[in-house]
Design a protein around this motif. Structure first.
Motif, PDB file in Angstrom:
ATOM      1  N   SER A  29      37.683 161.664 -13.728  1.00  0.00           N
ATOM      2  CA  SER A  29      38.343 160.522 -14.356  1.00  0.00           C
ATOM      3  C   SER A  29      39.047 159.737 -13.267  1.00  0.00           C
ATOM      4  O   SER A  29      39.442 160.289 -12.240  1.00  0.00           O
ATOM      5  N   MET A  30      39.218 158.422 -13.507  1.00  0.00           N
ATOM      6  CA  MET A  30      39.830 157.557 -12.505  1.00  0.00           C
ATOM      7  C   MET A  30      40.735 156.530 -13.161  1.00  0.00           C
ATOM      8  O   MET A  30      40.517 156.127 -14.303  1.00  0.00           O
ATOM      9  N   ASN A  31      41.748 156.106 -12.414  1.00  0.00           N
ATOM     10  CA  ASN A  31      42.600 155.002 -12.821  1.00  0.00           C
ATOM     11  C   ASN A  31      42.522 153.923 -11.748  1.00  0.00           C
ATOM     12  O   ASN A  31      42.965 154.139 -10.612  1.00  0.00           O
ATOM     13  N   VAL A  32      41.935 152.777 -12.093  1.00  0.00           N
ATOM     14  CA  VAL A  32      41.789 151.663 -11.168  1.00  0.00           C
ATOM     15  C   VAL A  32      42.619 150.501 -11.717  1.00  0.00           C
ATOM     16  O   VAL A  32      42.286 149.927 -12.749  1.00  0.00           O
ATOM     17  N   PRO A  33      43.723 150.147 -11.067  1.00  0.00           N
ATOM     18  CA  PRO A  33      44.592 149.080 -11.580  1.00  0.00           C
ATOM     19  C   PRO A  33      43.833 147.766 -11.745  1.00  0.00           C
ATOM     20  O   PRO A  33      42.990 147.410 -10.915  1.00  0.00           O
ATOM     21  N   GLU A  34      44.167 147.040 -12.801  1.00  0.00           N
ATOM     22  CA  GLU A  34      43.520 145.759 -13.039  1.00  0.00           C
ATOM     23  C   GLU A  34      44.072 144.664 -12.132  1.00  0.00           C
ATOM     24  O   GLU A  34      43.342 143.736 -11.765  1.00  0.00           O
ATOM     25  N   THR A  35      45.351 144.769 -11.788  1.00  0.00           N
ATOM     26  CA  THR A  35      45.967 143.760 -10.927  1.00  0.00           C
ATOM     27  C   THR A  35      46.752 144.466  -9.817  1.00  0.00           C
ATOM     28  O   THR A  35      47.328 145.535 -10.039  1.00  0.00           O
ATOM     29  N   PRO A  36      46.800 143.883  -8.631  1.00  0.00           N
ATOM     30  CA  PRO A  36      47.539 144.501  -7.527  1.00  0.00           C
ATOM     31  C   PRO A  36      49.031 144.206  -7.604  1.00  0.00           C
ATOM     32  O   PRO A  36      49.477 143.317  -8.337  1.00  0.00           O
ATOM     33  N   PHE A  37      49.796 144.968  -6.839  1.00  0.00           N
ATOM     34  CA  PHE A  37      51.207 144.645  -6.634  1.00  0.00           C
ATOM     35  C   PHE A  37      51.372 144.146  -5.200  1.00  0.00           C
ATOM     36  O   PHE A  37      50.453 144.275  -4.380  1.00  0.00           O
ATOM     37  N   VAL A  38      52.525 143.564  -4.896  1.00  0.00           N
ATOM     38  CA  VAL A  38      52.798 143.066  -3.557  1.00  0.00           C
ATOM     39  C   VAL A  38      53.619 144.111  -2.800  1.00  0.00           C
ATOM     40  O   VAL A  38      54.724 144.463  -3.223  1.00  0.00           O
TER      41      VAL A  38
ATOM     42  N   LEU B 248      56.870 133.349  -1.308  1.00  0.00           N
ATOM     43  CA  LEU B 248      55.586 133.629  -0.661  1.00  0.00           C
ATOM     44  C   LEU B 248      54.864 134.786  -1.351  1.00  0.00           C
ATOM     45  O   LEU B 248      53.634 134.762  -1.513  1.00  0.00           O
ATOM     46  N   ALA B 249      55.622 135.807  -1.745  1.00  0.00           N
ATOM     47  CA  ALA B 249      55.018 136.941  -2.455  1.00  0.00           C
ATOM     48  C   ALA B 249      54.379 136.484  -3.762  1.00  0.00           C
ATOM     49  O   ALA B 249      53.286 136.928  -4.128  1.00  0.00           O
ATOM     50  N   ALA B 250      55.063 135.596  -4.464  1.00  0.00           N
ATOM     51  CA  ALA B 250      54.507 135.081  -5.716  1.00  0.00           C
ATOM     52  C   ALA B 250      53.240 134.279  -5.455  1.00  0.00           C
ATOM     53  O   ALA B 250      52.257 134.378  -6.205  1.00  0.00           O
ATOM     54  N   SER B 251      53.236 133.484  -4.385  1.00  0.00           N
ATOM     55  CA  SER B 251      52.035 132.710  -4.065  1.00  0.00           C
ATOM     56  C   SER B 251      50.888 133.623  -3.644  1.00  0.00           C
ATOM     57  O   SER B 251      49.723 133.356  -3.966  1.00  0.00           O
ATOM     58  N   LEU B 252      51.202 134.711  -2.941  1.00  0.00           N
ATOM     59  CA  LEU B 252      50.162 135.679  -2.571  1.00  0.00           C
ATOM     60  C   LEU B 252      49.542 136.293  -3.809  1.00  0.00           C
ATOM     61  O   LEU B 252      48.311 136.455  -3.897  1.00  0.00           O
ATOM     62  N   ALA B 253      50.374 136.633  -4.797  1.00  0.00           N
ATOM     63  CA  ALA B 253      49.878 137.261  -6.020  1.00  0.00           C
ATOM     64  C   ALA B 253      49.003 136.323  -6.840  1.00  0.00           C
ATOM     65  O   ALA B 253      48.218 136.785  -7.684  1.00  0.00           O
ATOM     66  N   ARG B 254      49.123 135.000  -6.586  1.00  0.00           N
ATOM     67  CA  ARG B 254      48.316 134.018  -7.330  1.00  0.00           C
ATOM     68  C   ARG B 254      47.155 133.469  -6.516  1.00  0.00           C
ATOM     69  O   ARG B 254      46.326 132.717  -7.058  1.00  0.00           O
ATOM     70  N   SER B 255      47.093 133.808  -5.236  1.00  0.00           N
ATOM     71  CA  SER B 255      46.099 133.211  -4.340  1.00  0.00           C
ATOM     72  C   SER B 255      44.680 133.663  -4.690  1.00  0.00           C
ATOM     73  O   SER B 255      44.363 134.853  -4.626  1.00  0.00           O
TER      74      SER B 255
END
Length: 422
Positions: A288-297, A257-264
């Motif tokens: 200065s700022m750091n904004v992640p390109e992809t989220p984590f679960v 489910l976590a993997a599907s959430l990361a692809r949803s």
């Protein structure tokens, strides 16, 4: 002479004397030291601060509530005499606060008479009193909260079926291009046979959700997974959550489910709106700022969220509360565009949020502090101590399914329902 409970925003600041000192022979659980159900708390992984009493208090509302609160706090801190043997975040003069979701909802800052704090293995006590009536440091006790007893639950402003229809209405408006995303909330009423001692659900929340921030301010208690903003020694951080899936309890299934959430695509779209709203609000205050390109679960006991940690280096003197004001309401609790989503919430949600989904947390005399979003929470009924309103909300985008959103809202009500139950 005792202090009045409330100081109007423009009133002269009281002269407070503040003393923080290290203590030993204390409970490993900060909540154990709360002698009264009128608790103040901000705890995560065993560290944090708890307090009780009111050495000073500000009640405020209106469109200028954040500015008035900051001005009041500045006057109060400038008039205080502080002896702080630790000089760590959370020691010295500290206020707890909770702000309404809308301008009309009540907001407050509370300066406790006693604070017990812990950070990195060191525990301290802070006493705060008016200069005219100094108090001796308290002897810390360990208290057992009263049992809550059986709890019944009833629909709040809307039944589940009626709320699902509101979600369907919102999806139609999004499809028509009226708004990109809107966050809709619902409430549930908890009814006990006897007064609810808030210390018991607070302890349960802190134990069951150690990675969340367990909070209590003026009868509003909860365990929020979302840190709106932290300011500490020039570093600004914010944890953004948007995109949720319910856990099943089967580890292998939950990983899938976590993997599907990361692809949803639906959840990633919702998350992108939330991250961008936070980054845009913080950018004027950061060099200065750091904004992640992809989220984590982020894995919690009941649900999993898409999460991103946004960080920046402070560029000006904005306090933690000032930063929270700049961020509120974010897309995670309101929607995109903000003004349109806020108007839609007012039109169709059908309930007053009060302080649900508003900033909640603490701040010290230097302006450092932590403010979360009041989620996974309940508000004690000031007229009937046997009742609480529990809240949950869901981000609605074009791909949202009303039945799935209702199931998600039920999952988000689980922490408070479990914390109140026998």
């Amino acid at each position: 002479m005792s202090l009045p409970d409330t100081y109007p925003a423009g009133a002269p600041a009281p002269h407070l004397v503040v003393r923080s000192h290290v203590v030993t022979d204390v409970s490993p659980t900060l909540m154990d030291h709360l002698p009264t159900s009128g608790a103040l708390a901000w705890v995560r992984r065993g560290d944090g601060i708890v307090g009780w009493g009111a050495a000073a208090r500000l009640d405020v509302a209106g469109s200028n509530r954040f500015a008035e609160a900051q001005a009041w706090w500045k006057r109060l801190t400038s008039a205080a005499v502080v002896r702080d043997d630790l000089a760590v975040p959370g020691s010295g003069l500290v206020c707890f606060g909770s702000f309404g979701f809308t301008d009309e909802d009540p907001s407050e800052l509370v300066v406790p008479e006693v604070i017990v704090g812990r950070r990195g293995g060191t525990t301290w006590v802070t006493t705060i009193s008016p200069a005219s009536s100094l108090t001796a440091p308290p002897t810390l006790g360990r208290y057992e909260p009263d049992p809550v007893g059986p709890i019944a639950f009833a629909d709040g402003a809307r039944s589940g079926t009626a709320w699902s229809a509101i979600v369907a209405d919102a999806v139609g408006r999004i499809t028509d291009g009226d708004v990109d995303k809107v966050v809709l909330a619902r409430d549930l009423i908890a009814i006990a046979d006897q007064p609810i001692d808030l210390r018991r659900p607070l302890r349960r929340l802190a134990a069951a959700y150690p990675n969340c921030w367990t909070f209590a301010v003026d009868g509003l208690i909860g365990a929020t997974p979302e840190l709106l903003v932290r300011r500490e020694k020039g570093l600004i951080t914010s944890r953004v959550l948007a995109g949720t899936i319910r856990r099943t309890g089967d580890d292998a299934h939950d990983l899938a489910l976590a993997a599907s959430l990361a692809r949803s695509s639906k959840d990633l779209e919702e998350h992108e709106f939330a991250v961008r709203s936070v980054a845009d609000a913080l950018e004027p205050h950061c060099q200065s700022m750091n904004v992640p390109e992809t989220p984590f679960v982020l894995h919690l006991p009941n649900v999993m969220h898409l999460a991103s940690d946004v960080a920046g280096v402070a560029a000006n003197g904005a306090s933690a509360l000032g930063l929270a004001a700049a961020l509120h309401p974010s897309a995670a609790v309101c929607g995109t565009p903000t003004d349109v989503a806020r108007d839609l919430i007012s039109d169709i949600e059908g309930m007053g949020r009060g302080r649900y989904a508003g900033p909640v947390g603490w701040m010290d005399a230097s302006g450092d502090g932590e403010w979360g979003i009041a989620l996974r929470c309940g508000q004690a009924d000031p007229q009937d101590p046997r009742r609480m309103r529990l809240f949950a909300g869901c981000g609605i985008v074009a791909g949202s399914d009303p039945a799935a959103e209702l199931a998600e809202s039920n999952a988000k009500l689980v922490p408070m329902r479990d914390a109140l139950g026998d």
